[in-house]
Write an enzyme that holds these catalytic residues in place. Structure first.
Site, PDB file in Angstrom:
ATOM      1  N   LYS A  94      33.281 -11.899  73.356  1.00 41.81           N
ATOM      2  CA  LYS A  94      33.802 -10.526  73.472  1.00 41.81           C
ATOM      3  C   LYS A  94      32.681  -9.529  73.191  1.00 41.81           C
ATOM      4  O   LYS A  94      31.911  -9.706  72.235  1.00 41.81           O
ATOM      5  CB  LYS A  94      34.937 -10.343  72.456  1.00 41.81           C
ATOM      6  CG  LYS A  94      35.696  -9.024  72.577  1.00 41.81           C
ATOM      7  CD  LYS A  94      36.805  -8.938  71.526  1.00 41.81           C
ATOM      8  CE  LYS A  94      37.691  -7.733  71.676  1.00 41.81           C
ATOM      9  NZ  LYS A  94      38.756  -7.666  70.657  1.00 41.81           N
ATOM     10  N   SER A 169      43.173  -6.056  72.676  1.00 41.77           N
ATOM     11  CA  SER A 169      41.992  -5.537  73.319  1.00 41.77           C
ATOM     12  C   SER A 169      41.137  -6.618  73.977  1.00 41.77           C
ATOM     13  O   SER A 169      40.323  -6.323  74.848  1.00 41.77           O
ATOM     14  CB  SER A 169      41.131  -4.793  72.298  1.00 41.77           C
ATOM     15  OG  SER A 169      40.675  -5.687  71.274  1.00 41.77           O
ATOM     16  N   SER A 193      44.664  -8.573  68.839  1.00 40.73           N
ATOM     17  CA  SER A 193      43.824  -8.592  70.042  1.00 40.73           C
ATOM     18  C   SER A 193      43.339  -9.961  70.494  1.00 40.73           C
ATOM     19  O   SER A 193      42.755 -10.073  71.573  1.00 40.73           O
ATOM     20  CB  SER A 193      42.618  -7.680  69.859  1.00 40.73           C
ATOM     21  OG  SER A 193      43.039  -6.352  69.951  1.00 40.73           O
TER      22      SER A 193
END
Ligand code: GLN
Length: 523
Positions: A94, A169, A193
């Site tokens: 990420k 997210s 997330s």
């Protein structure tokens, strides 16, 4: 096909293996790390134009690491013996986690083109295990959101239906894994997330116990809530990855001192007999989509048949968790994001006219560099922390946090593990909640309590909702430091469900899962 034939496995088959299966084939010499890494890079090239899971692809370095693993294996001897089990298994990271040699944007314009001078601890550990890093994945700006639509670099799309959100997210990491663009990925979970994107993409996501994985090098959103964790296609793969990244780190002052339990062994335990599993009364039923509720009930049935004892627990203060989270998280974020001032990192915008003071440069940079959701939260957090309002907002929220922790303590006195749906709905269409922040925040109603209390949570695929045929997530929660229980129960539930479906859920993904590499390349 002979066992020794390294070309006997097609790229198509290779990218669908779990990380554990790939690791076995690498160790047996049936495929090389370069072949596996190249197959994933080809898949990214073929489909990521549609999915937009990656913000940056790191082909050269990933292939170099893979080649190094192959060379060590070919040479044999002590060095080959010492290779990590996951050596040569590629991974995506990420883009909130800093990496040397690749940009880190946090999904924001304010960090466009910025390169970190150091690696996050988790990235150092991936490198030590010689896992090729395929690239950096898309996210809501600074991890604020539940749909990846708040990324400054365009939304990621759900591989099950390209017109729907992949969750957020960490939608990029979840979509990459679901679209077979990576076998493994790292995410971060401040309020859900990792778990919520896992739920809506049919993948597995784990938020470890607060402090059990180092946060050093994860760009801070809300430091008392953030945790890095695994995003994978199987429960065992999450345990394997958790084992690589977890454990004490002196560079994170909140890092737990004790060594990790054997999570991989826990995932292989194979039984839940006599285990008490608690249904959280407040986290299902009203407000949850019917198809989500149905798959949740199916999971309970299977666990019961496998010998688990199902009990009901009540956590009355969970109804205030979302409200408390949306005061604590913006408060911490408003402070953490003060460092993006146009001086120290990334973007610098000069005021168009008037005096050139540092405050005005800061104002112009932040006005141009931050998106609406980030600005909304900074304003909210600054307000909640301001003199005169601090006690009423931030102070009250911290008290609610204590009540949520006490609810968990009481619940864990009655049950070894708790269970709920991961998210109230399946993936919604892109754009549907973009202009309605409160509707967006509600997606995390079931995941946020774990962050407030610091306890670990795992989401695994629970099947497809009857109404829309989209994946439903089942969430398991355990007491702090008892992550092993999640892997034990998760792996059992996964195998029972897969026996029912006749294979992994992702094999049923219509949009991209069924599209072959060959077909894509021929286009
Ligand atoms: N969706 C939640 C939020 O917007 C959680 C985000 C996260 O876990 N990073 O804050």
């Amino acid at each position: 096909m002979t066992e020794q034939n390294p070309t006997g496995i097609s790229a198509e088959t290779l990218i669908r293996l779990s990380a554990a299966q790939l690791a076995e084939k690498l160790a047996a010499g049936e495929v090389t790390a370069v072949q596996a890494t190249q197959a994933y890079l080809d898949r990214i090239a073929a489909v990521d134009g549609q999915v937009n899971a990656f913000l940056h692809v790191n082909a050269e370095e990933a292939l170099a690491v893979a080649a190094e693993v192959d060379a060590i294996r070919a040479a044999g001897g002590a060095e080959a013996e010492a290779l990590h089990y996951l050596a040569g298994v590629p991974i995506a990271v990420k883009d909130l986690i800093v990496t040397i040699g690749q940009p880190t944007t946090a999904g924001s314009k304010i960090l466009e083109g910025w390169h970190s001078p150091y690696d996050a601890t988790v990235v150092e550990r991936l490198r030590a295990a010689k896992m090729p890093i395929l690239g950096k994945t898309n996210l809501d700006e600074f991890a604020m959101g539940s749909s990846t639509e708040h990324s400054a670099y365009g939304p990621t799309r759900n591989p099950w239906d390209l017109d729907r959100i992949p969750g957020g997210s960490g939608g990029g990491s979840a979509a990459a894994v679901a679209a077979f663009e990576a076998p493994l990925a790292l995410g971060t979970d401040t309020g859900g997330s990792i778990r919520q994107p896992g739920a809506v993409t049919g993948t597995v996501g784990v938020k470890p116990t607060y402090g059990s994985v180092s946060r050093y090098g994860a760009i801070a959103m809300a430091s008392s809530l953030d945790q890095i964790g695994p995003v994978t296609r199987t429960v065992l793969d999450s345990a394997l990855l958790h084992q690589v990244i977890g454990g004490h780190d002196p560079r994170d002052s909140t890092s737990l001192p004790e060594p990790l339990a054997d999570l991989v062994a826990a995932a292989k335990t194979g039984n839940v007999e006599g285990l008490r599993i608690g249904i959280i009364k407040e986290l299902h039923g009203e407000g949850y989509q019917a198809g989500v509720e149905n798959r949740f009930n199916d999971a309970l049935e299977l666990l019961k048949e496998a010998g688990a004892e199902i009990v009901e627990v009540s956590c009355p203060n969970f109804q205030y968790a979302l409200g408390a989270y949306y005061l604590i998280m913006p408060s911490e974020a408003s402070s953490n994001l003060a460092k993006f001032d146009g001086v120290r990192y990334g973007l610098r915008v000069l005021p168009e006219d008037g005096p050139m003071t540092i405050e005005r440069v800061m104002g112009a940079t932040r006005a141009a560099g931050f998106g609406d959701e980030v600005k909304r939260r900074i304003i909210l957090g600054t307000y909640a922390l301001s003199a005169g309002y601090y006690d009423a907002y931030y102070g009250s929220a911290q008290k609610v946090r204590t009540l949520v922790q006490r609810d968990f303590e009481a619940a864990f006195a009655q049950a070894d593990v708790l269970i709920s749906p991961t998210a109230p709905t399946t993936a919604f269409p892109l754009g549907e909640k973009l202009d309605d922040p409160l509707a967006m925040y509600l997606n995390d109603v079931a995941t946020i309590p774990a962050n407030l209390a610091g306890v670990p949570g795992l989401s695994l695929p629970g099947g497809l909702a009857d109404e829309d045929g989209l994946p439903v997530g089942i969430q398991l929660l355990a007491p702090a430091r008892e992550d092993a229980r999640l892997y034990r129960v998760g792996a059992v539930l996964e195998s029972l469900l897969e026996a029912k479906w006749g294979g992994p859920l992702l094999a049923q993904a219509p949009a991209l899962g069924a599209v072959s590499l060959e077909t894509q390349e021929a286009k």
